[in-house]
Design a protein around this motif. Structure first.
Motif, mmCIF file in Angstrom:
data_model
loop_
_atom_site.group_PDB
_atom_site.id
_atom_site.type_symbol
_atom_site.label_atom_id
_atom_site.label_comp_id
_atom_site.label_asym_id
_atom_site.label_seq_id
_atom_site.Cartn_x
_atom_site.Cartn_y
_atom_site.Cartn_z
ATOM 1 N N LEU A 163 -13.571 -1.087 3.056
ATOM 2 C CA LEU A 163 -12.217 -0.945 2.441
ATOM 3 C C LEU A 163 -11.173 -1.905 2.993
ATOM 4 O O LEU A 163 -10.912 -1.912 4.441
ATOM 5 N N ALA A 164 -10.361 -2.556 2.382
ATOM 6 C CA ALA A 164 -9.463 -3.571 2.555
ATOM 7 C C ALA A 164 -7.893 -2.810 2.455
ATOM 8 O O ALA A 164 -7.837 -2.308 1.340
ATOM 9 N N LEU A 165 -7.252 -2.759 3.794
ATOM 10 C CA LEU A 165 -5.816 -2.268 3.556
ATOM 11 C C LEU A 165 -4.863 -3.492 3.577
ATOM 12 O O LEU A 165 -4.912 -4.342 4.479
ATOM 13 N N LEU A 166 -4.211 -3.557 2.322
ATOM 14 C CA LEU A 166 -3.216 -4.847 2.284
ATOM 15 C C LEU A 166 -1.915 -4.184 2.479
ATOM 16 O O LEU A 166 -1.482 -3.236 1.821
ATOM 17 N N GLY A 167 -0.950 -4.979 3.085
ATOM 18 C CA GLY A 167 0.440 -4.824 3.204
ATOM 19 C C GLY A 167 1.183 -6.197 2.970
ATOM 20 O O GLY A 167 0.799 -7.013 3.489
ATOM 21 N N ALA A 168 2.010 -6.200 2.099
ATOM 22 C CA ALA A 168 2.679 -7.440 1.764
ATOM 23 C C ALA A 168 3.535 -8.030 2.695
ATOM 24 O O ALA A 168 3.781 -9.321 2.751
ATOM 25 N N ARG A 169 3.955 -7.406 3.894
ATOM 26 C CA ARG A 169 4.655 -7.709 4.952
ATOM 27 C C ARG A 169 4.554 -6.561 5.894
ATOM 28 O O ARG A 169 4.194 -5.624 5.857
ATOM 29 N N ALA A 170 5.027 -7.289 7.098
ATOM 30 C CA ALA A 170 4.980 -6.359 8.412
ATOM 31 C C ALA A 170 5.781 -5.251 8.236
ATOM 32 O O ALA A 170 6.774 -5.272 7.522
ATOM 33 N N GLY A 171 5.571 -3.943 8.867
ATOM 34 C CA GLY A 171 6.478 -2.819 8.775
ATOM 35 C C GLY A 171 6.187 -1.953 7.809
ATOM 36 O O GLY A 171 6.504 -0.958 7.700
ATOM 37 N N MET A 172 5.100 -2.299 6.970
ATOM 38 C CA MET A 172 4.751 -1.285 5.932
ATOM 39 C C MET A 172 3.943 -0.036 6.350
ATOM 40 O O MET A 172 3.773 0.956 5.621
ATOM 41 N N GLY A 173 3.429 -0.111 7.615
ATOM 42 C CA GLY A 173 2.872 0.894 8.255
ATOM 43 C C GLY A 173 1.229 0.824 8.139
ATOM 44 O O GLY A 173 0.417 1.901 8.133
ATOM 45 N N VAL B 63 -1.017 -0.827 0.426
ATOM 46 C CA VAL B 63 0.155 -0.044 1.122
ATOM 47 C C VAL B 63 1.629 -0.549 0.770
ATOM 48 O O VAL B 63 2.002 -1.612 1.017
ATOM 49 N N CYS B 64 2.444 0.518 0.493
ATOM 50 C CA CYS B 64 3.725 -0.047 -0.056
ATOM 51 C C CYS B 64 4.617 1.270 0.315
ATOM 52 O O CYS B 64 4.275 2.366 0.231
ATOM 53 N N ASP B 65 5.418 0.897 1.084
ATOM 54 C CA ASP B 65 6.534 1.940 1.494
ATOM 55 C C ASP B 65 7.521 1.987 0.522
ATOM 56 O O ASP B 65 7.576 1.441 -0.754
ATOM 57 N N GLN B 66 8.306 3.156 0.525
ATOM 58 C CA GLN B 66 9.303 3.741 -0.440
ATOM 59 C C GLN B 66 10.650 3.081 -0.311
ATOM 60 O O GLN B 66 11.574 3.521 0.110
ATOM 61 N N SER B 67 10.572 1.736 -0.576
ATOM 62 C CA SER B 67 11.739 0.806 -0.686
ATOM 63 C C SER B 67 11.605 -0.073 -1.771
ATOM 64 O O SER B 67 10.529 -0.763 -2.194
ATOM 65 N N LEU B 68 12.831 -0.546 -2.171
ATOM 66 C CA LEU B 68 12.729 -1.813 -3.067
ATOM 67 C C LEU B 68 12.480 -3.001 -2.569
ATOM 68 O O LEU B 68 11.599 -3.802 -3.515
ATOM 69 N N GLY B 69 12.710 -3.109 -1.359
ATOM 70 C CA GLY B 69 11.948 -4.428 -0.644
ATOM 71 C C GLY B 69 10.530 -4.644 -0.543
ATOM 72 O O GLY B 69 9.799 -5.275 -0.816
#
Length: 431
Positions: free
Chosen positions: A147-157, A300-306
């Motif tokens: 399972l690969a967990l991707l996050g576009a930038r640091a701080g996504m959790g 993984v994407c947080d609930q923010s426009l950025g």
């Protein structure tokens, strides 16, 4: 000096890419005719550097190596380097069967199959389909899943999720094995690959230290076995093993993306599940390679426009590298139901199905971290822990699911005779 061939036009977007390593290029028309619309062949010189660059840029379905005329020695050398640097790539030798020993030279070089350039065009498609079917069958029997967990930038959790998910899944695995009570398990449980940035955050969150790194794993591929892994990989109290990036990130330059991918696949021989934390990793080519070989990818994407904009950009870059997204899903993190931005709308904006929703629990997560614990064990009933536990349960079918009777008994798997083997028999016994 041998004249280098002029590269043919690249394939249209969406078509399969095939490369033909040759210094003559005179048989490219025969190969294209044989593909029958499946894709188009692009030629590249019999040069290791040129071929590796083209493979990295186009991600071909296979590489044809020209063993005809005086090219057999160079193709043999190329086959060895390709097997080392691109182990998952299909290699098909081409040549004239009436040339002495050409099929045997190709076979000894390590190609997956061989095509007689004097044979019918239909053999091209037949050989490719046979090889792809065998490759698919081999992968289906692979022992572990990734399972690969991707996050576009640091701080996504992503790292917080990776740590809690690994620990809960390992705990669930231990409980399942205890209920089954059927002897010693064939493999170890969960391996967390701490590959995200900032580096080694997973180690920190889990209160661990490790001298053995992902780079060490790549450099010890030939020595990899259960004893080495049990000795070298640090374990969390839950039982999950952790393999981090090196403390000195400059060491990463000493290994190739291909070798990194080989290590991840090799670890599947020893672990039921690998969770690769790639949150914030900036080298998209490496992320793309891991994603291609993963069984599932959770973005993984947080609930923010950025967060949404950054995630959309990452997905666009992966698709530009021909990474298929059929096994991708969105995990919406740090979700606040009072904000007028529903999780399903975020997933729709990103063009992927919604997998899981994790509530915003920053205070609880921080409190657990200050106690040197994962929230998964500090507060079992916390909404975040409950959501991650549900995500872990969705992976439960992976535990032990890839074992086969032949693997368990130690009996060798039967091999399907290849068209190369059939061709060699004809060549050896021809009158």
């Amino acid at each position: 000096m041998t004249k280098m061939p002029t590269p043919t036009s690249p394939t249209l977007h969406g078509s399969s890419v095939y490369l033909y390593a040759t210094d003559s290029g005179k048989h490219v028309g025969w190969l294209n005719a044989g593909l029958n619309g499946l894709g188009q062949v692009s030629t590249v010189p019999l040069d290791s550097r040129a071929l590796s660059e083209r493979i990295g840029a186009t991600h071909p379905r296979s590489v044809f190596l020209d063993f005809s005329d005086d090219q057999a020695q160079r193709s043999t050398q190329l086959a060895a380097s390709l097997r080392r640097d691109w182990p998952q790539l299909l290699l098909i030798g081409t040549g004239h069967t009436n040339e002495t020993n050409t099929p045997i030279v190709a076979l000894r070089a390590g190609v997956d199959d061989y095509l007689d350039l004097d044979g019918p065009h239909s053999e091209v498609l037949s050989v490719l389909q046979d090889l792809m079917a065998r490759r698919k069958s081999t992968r289906a029997k692979a022992k572990g899943r990734t399972l690969a967990l991707l996050g576009a930038r640091a701080g996504m959790g992503v790292s917080t999720l990776a740590c809690n998910l690994s620990a809960l899944l390992e705990e669930h695995r231990s409980a399942m094995l205890a209920r089954r009570a059927k002897g010693t398990p064939q493999r170890q449980g969960v391996a967390l690959l701490d590959l995200g940035l900032p580096a080694r955050d997973d180690l920190m969150y889990m209160g661990l230290k490790s001298e053995f790194s992902f780079v060490d794993g790549v450099q010890n591929l030939q020595r990899l076995d259960t004893t080495l892994l049990q000795t070298a990989l640090v374990q969390h109290s839950s039982g999950a093993a952790v393999l981090p990036l090196p403390a000195n990130l400059g060491e990463i330059r000493a290994i190739s993306h291909a070798d990194s991918g080989t290590l991840i696949q090799r670890l599947g021989d020893f672990f039921d599940v690998q969770i690769a934390d790639l949150g914030g990793f900036t080298t998209v080519d490496f992320v793309a390679q891991v994603a291609r070989n993963a069984d599932q990818v959770w973005v993984v994407c947080d609930q923010s426009l950025g967060g949404i904009v950054s995630t959309a950009a990452l997905l666009r870059e992966l698709r530009e590298r021909d990474v298929g997204t059929k096994d991708f899903s969105i995990v919406v993190n740090k979700f606040d139901a009072t904000v007028n931005l529903p999780a399903k709308d975020i997933a729709a904006q990103l063009g992927l199905p919604l997998g899981h929703v994790l509530p915003a629990r920053s205070s609880a997560l921080l409190s657990a971290a200050c106690q040197g614990q994962l929230l998964a064990f500090a507060a079992r009933n916390d909404p975040y822990v409950q959501a991650v536990a549900q995500a872990a349960r969705s992976l439960a079918p992976w535990i032990g699911a890839r074992s086969t009777d032949s693997m368990a008994s130690g009996a060798p798997a039967r091999k399907t005779p290849s068209s190369m083997a059939q061709m060699l028999r004809k060549w050896i016994h021809r009158g």
